[in-house]
Design a protein around this motif. Structure first.
Motif, short mmCIF file in Angstrom:
data_model
loop_
_atom_site.label_atom_id
_atom_site.label_comp_id
_atom_site.label_asym_id
_atom_site.label_seq_id
_atom_site.Cartn_x
_atom_site.Cartn_y
_atom_site.Cartn_z
N VAL A 35 -26.84 17.82 -5.15
CA VAL A 35 -28.04 17.99 -5.98
C VAL A 35 -29.29 17.57 -5.20
CG1 VAL A 35 -29.22 17.14 -8.05
CG2 VAL A 35 -26.79 17.73 -8.15
N GLU A 36 -29.21 16.45 -4.48
CA GLU A 36 -30.35 15.97 -3.70
C GLU A 36 -30.75 16.99 -2.63
OE1 GLU A 36 -29.25 12.24 -2.06
OE2 GLU A 36 -29.11 11.22 -4.01
N LEU A 37 -29.76 17.53 -1.93
CA LEU A 37 -30.05 18.49 -0.86
C LEU A 37 -30.61 19.80 -1.42
CD1 LEU A 37 -26.89 17.89 1.35
CD2 LEU A 37 -29.25 17.29 1.93
N GLU A 38 -30.11 20.23 -2.58
CA GLU A 38 -30.62 21.46 -3.19
C GLU A 38 -32.07 21.28 -3.63
OE1 GLU A 38 -27.72 22.13 -6.22
OE2 GLU A 38 -26.51 23.47 -4.96
N LYS A 39 -32.44 20.09 -4.09
CA LYS A 39 -33.83 19.81 -4.47
C LYS A 39 -34.74 19.88 -3.25
CE LYS A 39 -33.17 16.89 -8.57
NZ LYS A 39 -33.34 15.52 -9.12
N LEU A 40 -34.25 19.34 -2.13
CA LEU A 40 -35.04 19.33 -0.91
C LEU A 40 -35.26 20.74 -0.36
CD1 LEU A 40 -33.57 16.25 1.00
CD2 LEU A 40 -35.86 16.46 0.02
N SER A 41 -34.28 21.61 -0.59
CA SER A 41 -34.37 22.97 -0.05
C SER A 41 -35.09 23.92 -1.00
CB SER A 41 -32.97 23.51 0.25
OG SER A 41 -32.20 23.58 -0.93
N ASN A 42 -35.44 23.46 -2.18
CA ASN A 42 -36.12 24.29 -3.18
C ASN A 42 -37.63 24.25 -2.94
OD1 ASN A 42 -37.13 25.65 -5.39
ND2 ASN A 42 -35.88 24.56 -6.89
N PRO A 43 -38.26 25.37 -2.56
CA PRO A 43 -39.71 25.38 -2.27
C PRO A 43 -40.56 25.03 -3.48
CG PRO A 43 -38.84 27.61 -2.36
CD PRO A 43 -37.65 26.70 -2.38
N ASN A 44 -40.04 25.20 -4.67
CA ASN A 44 -40.81 24.88 -5.88
C ASN A 44 -41.01 23.38 -6.05
OD1 ASN A 44 -40.99 27.59 -6.61
ND2 ASN A 44 -39.01 27.51 -7.67
N ASN A 45 -40.25 22.59 -5.27
CA ASN A 45 -40.39 21.15 -5.38
C ASN A 45 -41.46 20.60 -4.45
OD1 ASN A 45 -38.34 21.05 -7.27
ND2 ASN A 45 -36.73 20.68 -5.74
N PHE A 46 -42.19 21.47 -3.79
CA PHE A 46 -43.25 21.03 -2.86
C PHE A 46 -44.55 21.77 -3.19
CE2 PHE A 46 -39.23 20.39 -0.79
CZ PHE A 46 -39.36 19.15 -0.19
N SER A 47 -45.66 21.07 -3.03
CA SER A 47 -46.98 21.67 -3.26
C SER A 47 -47.38 22.46 -2.02
CB SER A 47 -48.01 20.58 -3.55
OG SER A 47 -48.19 19.76 -2.41
N LYS A 48 -48.47 23.17 -2.11
CA LYS A 48 -48.93 24.00 -1.00
C LYS A 48 -49.34 23.18 0.21
CE LYS A 48 -50.40 27.95 -3.75
NZ LYS A 48 -51.53 28.82 -4.14
N ASN A 49 -49.80 21.94 0.00
CA ASN A 49 -50.23 21.13 1.14
C ASN A 49 -49.06 20.33 1.74
OD1 ASN A 49 -49.76 19.12 -0.69
ND2 ASN A 49 -51.90 18.43 -0.85
N ASN A 82 -43.10 15.91 -8.14
CA ASN A 82 -42.16 15.12 -8.93
C ASN A 82 -41.32 16.06 -9.80
OD1 ASN A 82 -40.83 13.30 -10.48
ND2 ASN A 82 -42.64 12.26 -11.29
N THR A 83 -40.00 16.02 -9.58
CA THR A 83 -39.10 16.93 -10.31
C THR A 83 -38.38 16.22 -11.44
OG1 THR A 83 -37.31 16.45 -8.75
CG2 THR A 83 -38.73 18.35 -8.26
#
Length: 290
Positions: free
Chosen positions: A269-283, A288-289
């Motif tokens: 689950v942790e790795l899938e969150k890190l690989s999900n582009p929606n979990n990061f802003s444009k900058n 926060n998920t």
């Protein structure tokens, strides 16, 4: 005397394949052996089955030692030693059933001594010497064992009844399978196999399958993997940087799959969150998920 940490190194496998006549024990053993070596010239077959192994000579240039009656434990031991001296990496004993119930085998030896219970005191040490030779050999050993045959009347896919052949009890002294690393039972004439003993954890709980060279490669990989402690597997899980690496670790150590299911799942689950582009802003900052 000195204590030392256990290590899995120079492991020599003791594998068994049992099944009724015609279920493909010899072919399966050859496929398994090739997976362990990748070199047909390093495989020897101790053949007690009237040269039946010659049917598979097209597979490769493996070696054959014909063993004829009397099938005493001592003659089997001599055959194994011959293969060891020739520096074979895998020895297939096809089959061990003759050592027990064949001409000159243990059952006949006991009968010739008088057939009394006390006569086993002379036969059992000879049989045990054969088992000890298998366990102490400096190469991988694959044994094939016949099973007694039974039949049942089953309903086929076309709705018609058909006679189906089954293998029942192994024809050797009871308890032999407990000496093995893995004992495969071929259950039907489609060559499907299951395990009745598995010290590796690679096949326990898995669906029935056809033994092939990939099975041997999987076992060889197991031989070469250093065993991990509970602390060690926890560390390896946390060090995984991708889901693919995590899955590779999961498959590599099947003995930890149940005990560490929660840890593997949490890390996934942790790795899938890190690989999900929606979990990061444009900058590039994390979103926060929670």
């Amino acid at each position: 005397m000195q204590l030392k940490q256990s290590k899995r190194q120079n492991v020599k496998l003791r594998l068994g394949i049992s099944g009724a006549s015609g279920f493909g024990k010899t072919y399966s053993a050859l496929q398994l052996a090739y997976g362990l070596t990748g070199d047909w010239t390093k495989i020897a077959v101790i053949d007690t089955e009237n040269s039946s192994v010659s049917l598979y000579s097209n597979l490769g240039t493996f070696n054959v030692l014909d063993l004829y009656s009397p099938y005493s434990p001592e003659r089997y031991n001599e055959a194994i030693e011959t293969c060891e001296r020739a520096k074979m990496e895998v020895v297939i004993i096809d089959s061990i059933t003759h050592e027990w119930s064949g001409t000159g085998g243990c059952l006949q030896i006991q009968e010739q001594l008088g057939g009394r219970f006390q006569d086993w005191a002379k036969v059992t040490p000879r049989h045990q010497a054969f088992i000890d030779k298998i366990l102490s050999a400096n190469c991988h050993i694959i044994t094939t064992t016949r099973r007694k045959v039974d039949y049942s009347l089953d309903m086929g896919s076309n709705g018609r009844a058909k006679v189906v052949k089954h293998g029942t009890k192994e024809i050797t002294r009871e308890g032999f399978e407990y000496e093995l690393t893995v004992n495969f039972e071929i259950v039907n004439d489609q060559h499907l196999a299951k395990v009745s003993k598995d010290r590796t954890g690679l096949f326990t709980g898995k669906p029935e399958f056809v033994i092939n060279s990939a099975t041997g490669k999987k076992l060889l990989q197991w031989c070469n993997i250093e065993p991990l402690s509970l602390k060690g597997i926890d560390t390896r899980i946390q060090e995984c940087l991708s889901v693919s690496k995590l899955m590779e670790l999961y498959k590599q150590y099947p003995n930890f799959q149940k005990s560490h299911q929660a840890q593997f799942q949490q890390k996934k689950v942790e790795l899938e969150k890190l690989s999900n582009p929606n979990n990061f802003s444009k900058n590039g900052t994390s979103v926060n998920t929670q």
